[in-house]
Design a protein around this motif. Sequence first.
Motif, PDB file in Angstrom:
ATOM      1  N   LEU A 179      -9.776  25.662   3.830  1.00 52.64           N
ATOM      2  CA  LEU A 179      -8.730  24.650   4.018  1.00 52.64           C
ATOM      3  C   LEU A 179      -8.980  23.821   5.283  1.00 52.64           C
ATOM      4  CD1 LEU A 179      -5.494  26.616   2.990  1.00 52.64           C
ATOM      5  CD2 LEU A 179      -6.779  24.939   1.646  1.00 52.64           C
ATOM      6  N   SER A 180      -9.484  24.472   6.332  1.00 52.75           N
ATOM      7  CA  SER A 180      -9.827  23.717   7.553  1.00 52.75           C
ATOM      8  C   SER A 180     -10.974  22.761   7.296  1.00 52.75           C
ATOM      9  CB  SER A 180     -10.186  24.692   8.678  1.00 52.75           C
ATOM     10  OG  SER A 180      -9.098  25.543   8.971  1.00 52.75           O
ATOM     11  N   LEU A 181     -11.973  23.211   6.518  1.00 50.64           N
ATOM     12  CA  LEU A 181     -13.082  22.313   6.171  1.00 50.64           C
ATOM     13  C   LEU A 181     -12.599  21.143   5.321  1.00 50.64           C
ATOM     14  CD1 LEU A 181     -15.911  24.891   5.378  1.00 50.64           C
ATOM     15  CD2 LEU A 181     -15.683  23.452   7.403  1.00 50.64           C
ATOM     16  N   ALA A 182     -11.698  21.405   4.420  1.00 56.34           N
ATOM     17  CA  ALA A 182     -11.135  20.323   3.611  1.00 56.34           C
ATOM     18  C   ALA A 182     -10.365  19.338   4.489  1.00 56.34           C
ATOM     19  CB  ALA A 182     -10.222  20.894   2.535  1.00 56.34           C
ATOM     20  N   ARG A 183      -9.637  19.866   5.486  1.00 51.08           N
ATOM     21  CA  ARG A 183      -8.887  18.992   6.393  1.00 51.08           C
ATOM     22  C   ARG A 183      -9.849  18.117   7.214  1.00 51.08           C
ATOM     23  NH1 ARG A 183      -6.373  22.737   8.323  1.00 51.08           N
ATOM     24  NH2 ARG A 183      -4.510  22.682   6.981  1.00 51.08           N
ATOM     25  N   ALA A 184     -10.966  18.701   7.684  1.00 49.20           N
ATOM     26  CA  ALA A 184     -11.951  17.922   8.447  1.00 49.20           C
ATOM     27  C   ALA A 184     -12.616  16.866   7.567  1.00 49.20           C
ATOM     28  CB  ALA A 184     -13.003  18.858   9.042  1.00 49.20           C
ATOM     29  N   ALA A 185     -12.934  17.209   6.320  1.00 45.99           N
ATOM     30  CA  ALA A 185     -13.521  16.225   5.408  1.00 45.99           C
ATOM     31  C   ALA A 185     -12.553  15.086   5.123  1.00 45.99           C
ATOM     32  CB  ALA A 185     -13.932  16.913   4.107  1.00 45.99           C
ATOM     33  N   ALA A 186     -11.259  15.405   5.021  1.00 46.62           N
ATOM     34  CA  ALA A 186     -10.276  14.344   4.802  1.00 46.62           C
ATOM     35  C   ALA A 186     -10.157  13.446   6.029  1.00 46.62           C
ATOM     36  CB  ALA A 186      -8.922  14.962   4.458  1.00 46.62           C
ATOM     37  N   GLU A 187     -10.306  14.007   7.227  1.00 45.75           N
ATOM     38  CA  GLU A 187     -10.232  13.199   8.439  1.00 45.75           C
ATOM     39  C   GLU A 187     -11.340  12.159   8.484  1.00 45.75           C
ATOM     40  OE1 GLU A 187      -8.130  12.935  10.824  1.00 45.75           O
ATOM     41  OE2 GLU A 187      -6.750  14.596  10.425  1.00 45.75           O
TER      42      GLU A 187
ATOM     43  N   ARG B 251     -12.830  10.973   5.801  1.00 49.16           N
ATOM     44  CA  ARG B 251     -12.819  10.316   4.492  1.00 49.16           C
ATOM     45  C   ARG B 251     -14.029  10.712   3.641  1.00 49.16           C
ATOM     46  NH1 ARG B 251      -8.852   6.349   4.713  1.00 49.16           N
ATOM     47  NH2 ARG B 251      -8.356   5.597   6.821  1.00 49.16           N
ATOM     48  N   ASP B 252     -14.425  11.952   3.719  1.00 52.19           N
ATOM     49  CA  ASP B 252     -15.535  12.481   2.919  1.00 52.19           C
ATOM     50  C   ASP B 252     -14.952  13.086   1.648  1.00 52.19           C
ATOM     51  OD1 ASP B 252     -17.871  13.470   1.916  1.00 52.19           O
ATOM     52  OD2 ASP B 252     -18.205  14.942   3.508  1.00 52.19           O
ATOM     53  N   ALA B 253     -14.913  12.297   0.589  1.00 51.04           N
ATOM     54  CA  ALA B 253     -14.275  12.754  -0.649  1.00 51.04           C
ATOM     55  C   ALA B 253     -15.042  13.914  -1.271  1.00 51.04           C
ATOM     56  CB  ALA B 253     -14.172  11.588  -1.639  1.00 51.04           C
ATOM     57  N   ASP B 254     -16.377  13.856  -1.269  1.00 51.49           N
ATOM     58  CA  ASP B 254     -17.164  14.939  -1.869  1.00 51.49           C
ATOM     59  C   ASP B 254     -16.965  16.243  -1.108  1.00 51.49           C
ATOM     60  OD1 ASP B 254     -18.107  13.181  -3.750  1.00 51.49           O
ATOM     61  OD2 ASP B 254     -19.890  12.645  -2.587  1.00 51.49           O
ATOM     62  N   GLY B 255     -17.034  16.188   0.221  1.00 50.00           N
ATOM     63  CA  GLY B 255     -16.803  17.400   1.010  1.00 50.00           C
ATOM     64  C   GLY B 255     -15.399  17.935   0.846  1.00 50.00           C
ATOM     65  N   PHE B 256     -14.426  17.050   0.700  1.00 50.40           N
ATOM     66  CA  PHE B 256     -13.029  17.465   0.496  1.00 50.40           C
ATOM     67  C   PHE B 256     -12.892  18.228  -0.820  1.00 50.40           C
ATOM     68  CE2 PHE B 256      -8.684  16.346  -0.970  1.00 50.40           C
ATOM     69  CZ  PHE B 256      -7.965  16.956   0.047  1.00 50.40           C
ATOM     70  N   ARG B 257     -13.478  17.705  -1.886  1.00 45.30           N
ATOM     71  CA  ARG B 257     -13.363  18.368  -3.186  1.00 45.30           C
ATOM     72  C   ARG B 257     -14.129  19.695  -3.208  1.00 45.30           C
ATOM     73  NH1 ARG B 257     -14.259  12.902  -4.684  1.00 45.30           N
ATOM     74  NH2 ARG B 257     -12.350  11.906  -5.462  1.00 45.30           N
ATOM     75  N   GLN B 258     -15.316  19.726  -2.576  1.00 43.10           N
ATOM     76  CA  GLN B 258     -16.080  20.977  -2.556  1.00 43.10           C
ATOM     77  C   GLN B 258     -15.347  22.064  -1.770  1.00 43.10           C
ATOM     78  OE1 GLN B 258     -19.906  19.945  -0.993  1.00 43.10           O
ATOM     79  NE2 GLN B 258     -20.465  18.662  -2.756  1.00 43.10           N
ATOM     80  N   ALA B 259     -14.746  21.708  -0.647  1.00 39.33           N
ATOM     81  CA  ALA B 259     -14.002  22.700   0.140  1.00 39.33           C
ATOM     82  C   ALA B 259     -12.795  23.219  -0.641  1.00 39.33           C
ATOM     83  CB  ALA B 259     -13.561  22.084   1.469  1.00 39.33           C
ATOM     84  N   LEU B 260     -12.096  22.338  -1.352  1.00 35.34           N
ATOM     85  CA  LEU B 260     -10.957  22.798  -2.147  1.00 35.34           C
ATOM     86  C   LEU B 260     -11.414  23.649  -3.322  1.00 35.34           C
ATOM     87  CD1 LEU B 260      -8.617  19.664  -2.188  1.00 35.34           C
ATOM     88  CD2 LEU B 260      -8.443  21.738  -0.809  1.00 35.34           C
ATOM     89  N   GLY B 261     -12.601  23.367  -3.879  1.00 38.59           N
ATOM     90  CA  GLY B 261     -13.131  24.230  -4.940  1.00 38.59           C
ATOM     91  C   GLY B 261     -13.427  25.631  -4.433  1.00 38.59           C
TER      92      GLY B 261
ATOM     93  N   LEU C 179       0.819  -1.211   0.000  1.00 36.59           N
ATOM     94  CA  LEU C 179       0.000   0.000   0.000  1.00 36.59           C
ATOM     95  C   LEU C 179       0.852   1.261   0.000  1.00 36.59           C
ATOM     96  CD1 LEU C 179      -2.974   0.858   0.064  1.00 36.59           C
ATOM     97  CD2 LEU C 179      -2.852   0.900   2.540  1.00 36.59           C
ATOM     98  N   GLY C 180       2.048   1.217   0.496  1.00 41.38           N
ATOM     99  CA  GLY C 180       2.890   2.415   0.535  1.00 41.38           C
ATOM    100  C   GLY C 180       2.507   3.303   1.693  1.00 41.38           C
ATOM    101  N   THR C 181       1.813   4.380   1.401  1.00 42.63           N
ATOM    102  CA  THR C 181       1.353   5.297   2.445  1.00 42.63           C
ATOM    103  C   THR C 181      -0.172   5.310   2.475  1.00 42.63           C
ATOM    104  OG1 THR C 181       1.402   7.139   0.875  1.00 42.63           O
ATOM    105  CG2 THR C 181       3.375   6.771   2.228  1.00 42.63           C
ATOM    106  N   GLU C 182      -0.700   5.610   3.617  1.00 43.43           N
ATOM    107  CA  GLU C 182      -2.155   5.664   3.775  1.00 43.43           C
ATOM    108  C   GLU C 182      -2.710   6.869   3.019  1.00 43.43           C
ATOM    109  OE1 GLU C 182      -6.082   5.994   5.314  1.00 43.43           O
ATOM    110  OE2 GLU C 182      -4.554   7.488   5.724  1.00 43.43           O
ATOM    111  N   PRO C 183      -3.738   6.713   2.162  1.00 43.66           N
ATOM    112  CA  PRO C 183      -4.205   7.821   1.314  1.00 43.66           C
ATOM    113  C   PRO C 183      -4.645   9.050   2.100  1.00 43.66           C
ATOM    114  CG  PRO C 183      -5.109   5.729   0.564  1.00 43.66           C
ATOM    115  CD  PRO C 183      -4.457   5.453   1.862  1.00 43.66           C
ATOM    116  N   ARG C 184      -5.353   8.832   3.196  1.00 42.15           N
ATOM    117  CA  ARG C 184      -5.820   9.995   3.961  1.00 42.15           C
ATOM    118  C   ARG C 184      -4.654  10.755   4.575  1.00 42.15           C
ATOM    119  NH1 ARG C 184      -9.643   8.817   8.968  1.00 42.15           N
ATOM    120  NH2 ARG C 184      -7.699   7.846   9.663  1.00 42.15           N
TER     121      ARG C 184
END
Length: 336
Positions: A264-272, A274-284, A191-196
């Motif tokens: 960026l904080s919202l994107a970090r929380a979505a990544a914690e 594992r909310d991919a949709d919330g992560f992408r929306q926050a980065l947008g 696996l290498g590194t954990e994706p999250r």
Amino acid sequence: MAGIPPCDPAPVSAPSPVPTPTLRRTPAWVWLVLLVLAALLGWRGWTGWRARSAQEHAVAASTEERMAALTGRIDALRRDQRAQLQRLQQADATNRVLRDELLGVGQRAALLEDSIARFADPDRHGAQALRLDETELLLVLGEQRLLIAGDLDGARRAYALASGVLEGVDDPAYLSLRQVLVQERAALDALGTEPRAAALARLDAFDRQLRAQPPPGASAGSPTTAPWWQRAFGRLVQVQPSERAVALHGGDRRQAELGLQIELSLARAAAERRDADGFRQALGRADAWLTRLWPESPALRQERQRLQALAALPLSLPLPTLGSTLQQLRQLRAAP
């Protein structure tokens, strides 16, 4: 004839008077007897009427007494019936409770028999049972460590310990389980590194670089480096692209920077989580704030490309075999 004198008629003799019958008077003693008889008959009728009235009253009173007695007996029967119905309901409830308790006793007896059978089974007692329990505990810890905390190294160590414990089980029924564990460990190592964790690390690096590197053109409005015409007319006229507005002044820039940090904080929380949709929306939304802070330049395009690359990162584990060893171990232990 006219000269013939009228002759006198012969005298008629008067009729003799008819003698009237004389009424005989009734004696007084007869009337007295009749009066006594009438009084006797009246007294006899009155006494008979009184006797009949008294008899009717007595019959009515006895009838009322009988009706009252019958009513009392009916009420008593109804009370007895209600009491019997209440006793039957209580007995039914008691029987239901006893039946439930009996079923519970039967279930507990079945569980005790099952436990005794498991302890009596030579394949499930002693050191082998302890090793299987320890293996299951280590597999659970490794899986939860990876899914909850994203600790890939901790999960690898837990799976390695589980493999060492499972090697001590000599039962050939668990040979296939050891093979499944080897395959799952190989998938974890590949696996290498954990994706999250990788996504969070790259997001933190992007945030640190933004804080360390000021946007180009942020100091264009300073009086020392700005051209003479901007220093002369900058307070009166501002020239910006018509398709978007860049925050140049202090208040606007602070609001834009604050909005970027929030996204960026919202994107970090979505990544914690594992909310991919919330992560992408926050980065947008962070990309939109970035265009408010940076004027059109190669540096802005580079940062936006970095954000797009961040949004394309996976957050879930690409490991379909995760937990297969634990599931097979539980199936083998639950088998009779």
